[in-house]
Scaffold this motif. Structure first.
Motif, PDB file in Angstrom:
ATOM      1  N   GLY A  12      79.007 -48.531  -7.646  1.00 35.49           N
ATOM      2  CA  GLY A  12      80.114 -48.579  -6.697  1.00 35.49           C
ATOM      3  C   GLY A  12      81.314 -47.722  -7.065  1.00 35.49           C
ATOM      4  O   GLY A  12      82.340 -47.798  -6.386  1.00 35.49           O
ATOM      5  N   VAL A  13      81.207 -46.919  -8.117  1.00 33.69           N
ATOM      6  CA  VAL A  13      82.339 -46.086  -8.545  1.00 33.69           C
ATOM      7  C   VAL A  13      81.823 -44.731  -9.023  1.00 33.69           C
ATOM      8  O   VAL A  13      80.864 -44.673  -9.802  1.00 33.69           O
ATOM      9  N   LYS A  14      82.455 -43.664  -8.557  1.00 33.10           N
ATOM     10  CA  LYS A  14      82.069 -42.341  -9.045  1.00 33.10           C
ATOM     11  C   LYS A  14      83.283 -41.436  -9.173  1.00 33.10           C
ATOM     12  O   LYS A  14      84.227 -41.530  -8.392  1.00 33.10           O
ATOM     13  N   LEU A  15      83.242 -40.580 -10.189  1.00 35.09           N
ATOM     14  CA  LEU A  15      84.272 -39.557 -10.354  1.00 35.09           C
ATOM     15  C   LEU A  15      83.671 -38.240  -9.900  1.00 35.09           C
ATOM     16  O   LEU A  15      82.577 -37.873 -10.342  1.00 35.09           O
ATOM     17  N   SER A  16      84.388 -37.548  -9.021  1.00 32.07           N
ATOM     18  CA  SER A  16      83.865 -36.282  -8.514  1.00 32.07           C
ATOM     19  C   SER A  16      84.784 -35.130  -8.910  1.00 32.07           C
ATOM     20  O   SER A  16      86.003 -35.239  -8.812  1.00 32.07           O
TER      21      SER A  16
END
Lengths: 285, 285
Positions: A12-16
């Protein structure tokens, strides 16, 4: 065109990070290896799609993994690095004249070759004559080695997946046996923010505490990592990271750093209350 | 369906959180206000699309913004909070029996109303009889107030945009005049990782240093924020956050915290070398 690389911290969490181009890709025997170029983080290395290191914050990680031990035992000569494919940890170790031998054990030779070609510090790190490279499994290496080290660094990304064997009781027991009396084991311990990281942290703590009498945890910022911070384990037979910290002797060596200093060394062991309480509860079980 | 909320740290970096639903949206006189529900971070408040607070790591921020000052001057009675729309900082201040008055100045009443309706701690925070709410511009408030405070907290997200007036020399001068002799000003100071944050940090440091004799910076982890960490400014006329830290008296109060403790209080002022050097260079100019 907008090209974004997304590193999933969990479901549920991503760094782009916006990337300009993919410089390299390869499917090695063990994993997918990719190098990207970005304006905010410089070059990025990913393994199986997971962000391993970036030009911009590599020193947060490498310096805190190396200098905490080096300032606690200022006599370290022989070092074993398990993993550490990109060479960032080697770069920091090589700043010390007293270090005479750095043995690196990495399973996937291709990651080293790709790093040497694309990451600025990597080629020089591996070229240092003190470095001996062993292409094999870390668990197997420590099981059979007759060497005695003053410092073992487990520079491994993840307690699960292909590095799983690096987080067993047998592994830590073998590390114990391969350490000198004043030796230190530094290992990555997840972050303890998301639930799955807490689970990993608990598992590692229980395992390492069953082997080493001294087990401390320290925290450092790593902006590109999940939750923006990381916990490291400091394990030893008798050396304490705060009691034995030798600020004077370390400062005399005039090691150039961008993140580490003896004050942040101390501050890193002062943990947030929720992590402190979690670790205290875990070691009770 | 996958619904992702993306918080842009800058043009080339964004943190995305999977959300289950948008619970509320409103275009107020000043800004766009949104509330989202997520499984990893609980409820999220965003203003003009920028992440302001999340259930999961609100306490990292609020506790470090409040308790560092409260443990340095253990006699704080009158507090001024500029901004602080969600009530997290109020919740922490209200843990102290000795605090008799909390004046909150917030430009946008709608943010408070929405927070009270959707964030768990918010309604109770604002209901405390010690809280007096002033719906107006913070700069104007400190310009005309005759009150003298022991603590002023600038709980404002951003040195630019609608809160710009909170970061001028005139503003800090007025804060100085509104502080008691042992008074403390706590303010948010960007993070100093990305270039635009370094620029903001330099600007704030120069401004605040021209007004206050004591200006220290401390660092804390905030996982949902850009770079995963944040710098706070501690400014005062004569009180020092390390010299005057009163561990014994603060501990006697038995304040319940999940992040803050007197050890991490000290550690937070031990900054990474690159930030320390940046701040030293900036204050030289």
């Amino acid at each position: 065109m907008d090209l974004w690389l997304s590193d999933y911290h969990n479901e549920g969490v991503k760094l782009s990070i916006k990337v300009e181009s993919q410089l390299y890709q390869e499917r090695s025997e063990y994993q997918q290896i990719d190098i990207f170029e970005s304006s905010e983080f410089g070059r990025l290395l990913t393994l199986d799609g997971q962000l391993i290191t970036t030009d911009k914050d590599e020193f947060f990680y490498s310096e805190m993994m190396v200098h905490v031990a080096m300032a606690t035992n200022v006599e370290i000569k022989k070092v074993l690095v398990l993993g550490g494919c990109d060479g960032g940890v080697l770069k920091e170790l090589e700043k010390y004249d007293m270090v005479t031998q750095i043995d690196v054990v990495e399973l996937d030779e291709r990651v080293i070759e790709v790093s040497k070609q694309y990451l600025a510090y990597s080629k020089q790190s591996f070229a240092d004559p003190r470095v001996r490279l062993f292409i094999q499994d870390g668990l197997r290496y420590v099981r059979v080695t007759k060497e005695i080290y003053d410092l073992i660094i487990v520079d491994s990304a993840d307690p699960f997946g292909i590095n799983e064997s690096l987080f067993t009781k047998e592994f830590y027991g073998n590390c114990y046996n391969a350490l000198s009396e004043n030796g230190i084991l530094i290992s990555q311990q997840a972050n303890g923010f998301y639930q799955e990281d807490l689970d990993a942290l608990a598992h590692i703590r229980r395992t390492v505490a069953s082997v080493f009498p001294i087990n401390e945890v320290y925290m450092t910022s790593v902006p590109s990592y999940a939750a923006g911070y990381l916990l490291f384990g400091f394990s030893s037979k008798q050396i304490d990271p705060l009691v034995n910290l030798n600020i004077e002797k370390w400062s005399d060596k005039q090691i150039m750093t961008h993140f580490y200093n003896p004050m942040i060394h101390q501050g890193a062991f002062y943990l947030p209350t929720y992590i402190k309480e979690f670790l205290e509860n875990e070691t009770k079980h």
